[in-house]
Structures are given as structure tokens and as C-alpha cells.
Design a protein around this motif. Structure first.
Motif: not given
Length: 475
Positions: A215, A148, A150-153, A140, A138, A217
Motif C-alpha cells: 500500500r 503521490e 495522499i493523506v486520506r485521514h 495531496l 487530508c 502510504s
């Protein structure tokens, strides 16, 4: 203040003129002007949304730059079955090894004889293994367009499957069976939440299903070709050549886990300054007078940079070597060492002593490189501040490890919020690189106490009380 309702529409002559801007990548900011009785369509609301999105992207890339902000480390997923080599007679899902080609009985004898050397070379050459997985942690980042990332998982990627068919063939013929892959992360938009429209479009019929949300991604790209890095590009005005952000270089070899290099990535910044990545001596180390003279007069003191510099900017006085006289008694003398600075290539400078000065035990040699005056190919100064004294000793100068004194710093082995070895630099271009080493002989070993003739030490001798004269009456 004049009311917005009194704004006059542009004349036809002005409206027909082509728009000329200084930067082609600068967006055209258009926002809604609301009034009573206004009819809003989907395109109007989209224009309002694009206005704020493009503003944010412009500030991101012009003020913050682009690169990794935090996290996004690429690690290997170690699972033993995935690194085992498949049988030679079996064919995998990519068709790299086919059973019908491995059977010589089904082939023509003449063709089999001519193809025998090539087949033997193909069998002898190890090929990258299919089924090697890596994971992107995870984090940023910002890409060069200001998006941006963004890797949330954590994202798991099968390296061989992410390559195209042409890149797999290219990786199979890599020298020594070692393929170099490059993993990048890219911004993408993912439509979600499908719904059925209530009213038809102005020109089309009612669609059966329309995605109601988008979204932000990311997607992962793996390739055998190294992404081109243009360090001199002005990120604020120029267009992006590659919208994906490089995260890691991966060495893939059959039968072994992937070797991942996270230090090839770019960290957040308007531009990436040149830094000092290695030196030919150990900072604050101790050397004998003979070893120090060998480094100064025979090898020369080498300073290596992360990217090419302009040789004409390394002028006289940019590099200074000063000796502070030591030894027993007062330490008051200091002198400059006359030497010659050479530039073997655009990434190294070498200072060699030609004064034939003799160093003595207790001296301290101070090396100063004024990186404010050294410019890179983009005409920007080198970021040379020696933060923490952590610039490492170059691997090819391993024989220059200090004979005495501190060898290497054990604390802070990695720079904060970065991956890889330490370099110079504090994020601000320029500065002065300073490093030193000591001239000192190793302490003499202490001699053990002499042993008596019977071979036993003084601690093994039997106890004998001290002599006392006999007591006589009357005393």
C-alpha cells in the motif's frame, strides 16, 4: 511492419558497453514481450508493474513538478492538559528532569556549589513542553521523485516524541526556550495482507508468511534542522537531495500552544519562482503631501522579494515612478520622478526620489517594476504580476499606513489554495508589478451650527409661528 518475433538479439559487443545517459535519474524502461508458451515468474510481473509506475513518476516530476497540490494544512490540537508544565520534581518519560538530581542533599557539597549556577540557569530557562500535538489535514502532494503523497485521514503527531534523543537535547538548550521544529511528509510503502505461499521459492524453503500487497502510504518526520532547499535544481533530471516534502515550521515553547507556519511549504510547480512579498506603502492608499514626500525622498520606496535576486539585472529603466497630476479641473499632466535605485541586499530594492519635486493634493503616484528583466539566482525571471493588488505593507513600515483612503483589503484575506499572506505572482514567471497611491488631504471636519446666546441649539428653541398681518374687513 516487421514482426516482433523477428527482432534480433543485441550483439555481445553492444550488450557489454556501459549505458551512458544524459540524466542519471532517468529510469530504464523495460516491459514484457508476451508470446505463446512463455513462463512468467514473480520478477517478470514486477518488471511490468515498475514500467508503468516509473512512467507515471517521470511525467509527474517533469511536467507537474513537486509540492503541495491541495490540503495538508498543519493545525494545533488544542487540549489544555497537554500544555501544562509538569512538576519540577517529577521525571517525564524522556528523562529531562530527574528527581535524584533535584535533591541537593544527596550530592557532594562542592559539586553542588559549582553546579548551582548551571542548575539555576536550567530552571530559569523555559523548555519546550512534551505532549504538544499537531494534526496534518487530508490532502495531496507530489514529492521530488514523482510519488503521490495522499493523506486520506488526518494524521496526529506528538512533536516532542517524534524527535530523536539528540534533537530533544538540542531543543532544550534553544535560545529563550523557543525551539523551531520542521515537519515534513515522506512517501513510504506499507506491506499488508499476509498469506502463506503454496509453492516454495526457487532457492528458499516455503515461507511461513508473505505479504501479498503493498500500500502506498506516508509517514511524518519532525526535526530541528531545516531541510535544504535547492531552488535551482532541475527536478526532471537531477536526483533528489531530500525525498521528504516540508509542510510547516513550528515554534514550540513551554506553556504555550505550538505556533505553526504553513507558508514555508512549496506549492506544486516545476520550480518555485521568486515573488514580491511586501512593499513600503499601502496599495491604493491615500497620503498627505507631506507623508508622500517623506516616503519618496527620505525613506524611499522599498520592494522586498521572497528569495535573493541578481543585483546586476536591476538596470536603469527597470523601476519607474510616474506622477499623474490631479487637483481641481482637468487632469492632463504626467511626469517621471528622477530617482536612484539601490539594492541594500539581494532581497530588496529601494527607489529614492532625488528630484525634490513637490507633490500636490490630488496627484496619483504610479510605481512600475518590470520583473521580466529581474532574474533570480537560477537566472529565472521574478513572477511579479500584482494579482488583486494584495501585496501587503511590510511590518517594519507600519508608520506608512495611509492617513486617509482604504487601509487594507478585507475580502480575500488569503490567496486561493494557499496558506499565508498574499504575494505577487500568477504562476507564470515575469510580468510587470504595478502599484499606486494617492496624494490627498483628509476632508475638513464640518463645523457644527452656531448656538444662540441662551445655550440652546436651533432644534431646542420653542416653536414660534410665522408673523401674519391681522385681517381687515373689506379687503
Amino acid at each position: 511492419m516487421e514482426s516482433e518475433n523477428k527482432f534480433k538479439p543485441p550483439t555481445e559487443e553492444v550488450a557489454d558497453q556501459p549505458r551512458k545517459t544524459a540524466c542519471d535519474s532517468m529510469p530504464d524502461f523495460t516491459r514484457l514481450r508476451y508470446f505463446y508458451g512463455q513462463m512468467l515468474a514473480a520478477q517478470d510481473l514486477q518488471t511490468e508493474q515498475d514500467y508503468f509506475r516509473e512512467k507515471l513518476k517521470l511525467l509527474n516530476r517533469c511536467l507537474e513538478g513537486y509540492g503541495t497540490v491541495c490540503g495538508l494544512r498543519v493545525v494545533a490540537v488544542r487540549r489544555a492538559p497537554e500544555y501544562e508544565s509538569p512538576p519540577a520534581e517529577a521525571a517525564d518519560e524522556y528523562g529531562r528532569e530527574r528527581a535524584e538530581q533535584a535533591d541537593p542533599a544527596q550530592a557532594d557539597p562542592a559539586q553542588a556549589e559549582s553546579a548551582a549556577p548551571e542548575a539555576a540557569a536550567a530552571v530559569a530557562r523555559p523548555r519546550p513542553v512534551a505532549g504538544a500535538w499537531v494534526e496534518v489535514e487530508c490532502g495531496l502532494a507530489l514529492d521530488c521523485e514523482g510519488n503521490e503523497l495522499i493523506v486520506r485521514h488526518p494524521l496526529r503527531v506528538e512533536l516532542w516524541g517524534a524527535l530523536s534523543e539528540a534533537e530533544r537535547r538540542e531543543a532544550e538548550v534553544a535560545p529563550n526556550g523557543l525551539a523551531r521544529l520542521y515537519l515534513s511528509i515522506c512517501y513510504c510503502v506499507q506491506p499488508i495482507d499476509p498469506v502463506r505461499p503454496v509453492l516454495p521459492d526457487a532457492c528458499d524453503a516455503v515461507a511461513e508468511c508473505v505479504y501479498s500487497k503493498l500500500r502506498d502510504s506516508v509517514k511524518v518526520r519532525v526535526t530541528t534542522r531545516k531541510p535544504r532547499a535547492d531552488h535551482c535544481r532541475d527536478n526532471c533530471c537531477d536526483k533528489c537531495a531530500d525525498k521528504c516534502l516540508l509542510l510547516a515550521a513550528i515554534d514550540l515553547e513551554r506553556g504555550r500552544p505550538p505556533v505553526i507556519h504553513n507558508d514555508v511549504r512549496r506549492w506544486i510547480g516545476v520550480y518555485e519562482p521568486v515573488t514580491i512579498t511586501g512593499i513600503s506603502w499601502a496599495h491604493a492608499g491615500g497620503y498627505t503631501p507631506e507623508g508622500a514626500s517623506r516616503m519618496l525622498q527620505q525613506q524611499g520606496l522599498t520592494v522586498e522579494f521572497s528569495r535573493p535576486i541578481l543585483p546586476e539585472t536591476v538596470t536603469r529603466g527597470v523601476v519607474d515612478v510616474i506622477v499623474f497630476e490631479g487637483g481641481k479641473g482637468r487632469h492632463s499632466g504626467m511626469y517621471y520622478i528622477n530617482g536612484e535605485v539601490s539594492i541594500p541586499d539581494n532581497r530588496r530594492i529601494v527607489f529614492r526620489d532625488d528630484s525634490e519635486e513637490l507633490l500636490e493634493n490630488g496627484d496619483r503616484v504610479l510605481v512600475i517594476v518590470r520583473t521580466d528583466f529581474i532574474l533570480d539566482e537560477c537566472c529565472r525571471p521574478v513572477d511579479g504580476n500584482h494579482v488583486g493588488g494584495r501585496v501587503p505593507l511590510l511590518a517594519r513600515f507600519a508608520e506608512n499606513r495611509p492617513q486617509n483612503g482604504p487601509h487594507a483589503a478585507r475580502s480575500c484575506a488569503q490567496p486561493p489554495r494557499r496558506y499565508g499572506a498574499w504575494t505577487s505572482g500568477s504562476g507564470t514567471p515575469g510580468g510587470t508589478f504595478e502599484s499606486w497611491f494617492y496624494v490627498q488631504r483628509p476632508p475638513r471636519p464640518q463645523q457644527p451650527p452656531p448656538r444662540p446666546r441662551d445655550g440652546r441649539s436651533q432644534y431646542e428653541q420653542p416653536y414660534e409661528p410665522p408673523y401674519e398681518p391681522p385681517y381687515e374687513a373689506g379687503e
